[in-house]
Design a protein around this motif. Structure first.
Motif, PDB file in Angstrom:
ATOM      1  N   CYS A  44       0.935  -1.253   0.032  1.00  0.00           N
ATOM      2  CA  CYS A  44      -0.010   0.056  -0.034  1.00  0.00           C
ATOM      3  C   CYS A  44       0.810   1.314   0.034  1.00  0.00           C
ATOM      4  O   CYS A  44       2.223   1.188  -0.092  1.00  0.00           O
ATOM      5  N   TRP A  45       0.102   2.454   0.025  1.00  0.00           N
ATOM      6  CA  TRP A  45       0.959   3.631  -0.032  1.00  0.00           C
ATOM      7  C   TRP A  45       1.910   3.798   1.198  1.00  0.00           C
ATOM      8  O   TRP A  45       2.770   4.535   1.217  1.00  0.00           O
ATOM      9  N   MET A  46       1.417   3.351   2.379  1.00  0.00           N
ATOM     10  CA  MET A  46       2.218   3.443   3.613  1.00  0.00           C
ATOM     11  C   MET A  46       3.246   2.477   3.531  1.00  0.00           C
ATOM     12  O   MET A  46       4.419   2.812   3.919  1.00  0.00           O
ATOM     13  N   CYS A  47       3.251   1.157   3.238  1.00  0.00           N
ATOM     14  CA  CYS A  47       4.237   0.175   3.348  1.00  0.00           C
ATOM     15  C   CYS A  47       5.174  -0.002   2.142  1.00  0.00           C
ATOM     16  O   CYS A  47       6.296  -0.342   2.146  1.00  0.00           O
ATOM     17  N   ARG A  51       8.490   5.618  -4.622  1.00  0.00           N
ATOM     18  CA  ARG A  51       8.616   6.145  -6.035  1.00  0.00           C
ATOM     19  C   ARG A  51       7.327   5.660  -6.789  1.00  0.00           C
ATOM     20  O   ARG A  51       7.011   6.474  -7.497  1.00  0.00           O
ATOM     21  N   ARG A  52       6.869   4.645  -6.254  1.00  0.00           N
ATOM     22  CA  ARG A  52       5.542   4.075  -6.867  1.00  0.00           C
ATOM     23  C   ARG A  52       4.411   4.875  -6.973  1.00  0.00           C
ATOM     24  O   ARG A  52       3.644   4.995  -7.888  1.00  0.00           O
ATOM     25  N   HIS A  53       4.442   5.518  -5.696  1.00  0.00           N
ATOM     26  CA  HIS A  53       3.228   6.176  -5.063  1.00  0.00           C
ATOM     27  C   HIS A  53       3.245   7.656  -5.176  1.00  0.00           C
ATOM     28  O   HIS A  53       2.338   8.495  -5.215  1.00  0.00           O
ATOM     29  N   HIS A  54       4.453   8.259  -5.114  1.00  0.00           N
ATOM     30  CA  HIS A  54       4.817   9.508  -5.006  1.00  0.00           C
ATOM     31  C   HIS A  54       5.637  10.226  -6.208  1.00  0.00           C
ATOM     32  O   HIS A  54       6.108  11.346  -6.169  1.00  0.00           O
ATOM     33  N   GLY A  55       5.947   9.422  -7.096  1.00  0.00           N
ATOM     34  CA  GLY A  55       7.054   9.823  -7.959  1.00  0.00           C
ATOM     35  C   GLY A  55       8.585   9.672  -7.908  1.00  0.00           C
ATOM     36  O   GLY A  55       8.873   9.281  -6.612  1.00  0.00           O
ATOM     37  N   ARG A  56       9.009  10.520  -8.523  1.00  0.00           N
ATOM     38  CA  ARG A  56      10.523  10.626  -8.236  1.00  0.00           C
ATOM     39  C   ARG A  56      11.029  11.549  -6.991  1.00  0.00           C
ATOM     40  O   ARG A  56      10.269  12.530  -6.595  1.00  0.00           O
ATOM     41  N   THR A  57      11.929  11.193  -6.605  1.00  0.00           N
ATOM     42  CA  THR A  57      12.632  11.778  -5.507  1.00  0.00           C
ATOM     43  C   THR A  57      13.147  13.236  -5.882  1.00  0.00           C
ATOM     44  O   THR A  57      13.318  13.627  -7.020  1.00  0.00           O
TER      45      THR A  57
END
Length: 75
Positions: A44-47, A51-57
């Motif tokens: 999930c977005w917490m675990c 990068r998959r959930h929030h894009g590039r650093t």
């Protein structure tokens, strides 16, 4: 000095001992092995992978911007 199979087995046994109650319940030996190999129970977005959930650093975005600027300034 390289460490042998005995060292890796001992470390895995220690990790399995520590993660017996990792997901807040008693687990079967198969579940303990899964918790030792992959400590996150889901993706999930917490675990999961950020990068998959929030894009590039931010560092990656700056590097790409720098590359684009250098590419535009070229001959």
């Amino acid at each position: 000095m390289s460490r042998g199979i005995a060292y890796r087995r001992a470390k895995m046994a220690t990790i399995k001992q520590q993660r017996r109650h990792w997901w807040q319940h008693d687990m079967s030996p198969q579940q303990i092995g899964l918790a030792a190999a992959t400590p996150k129970p889901c993706s999930c977005w917490m675990c999961g992978h950020a990068r998959r959930h929030h894009g590039r650093t931010m560092q990656e975005r700056r590097q790409l911007d720098s590359f684009e600027i250098q590419k535009d300034d070229g001959p």
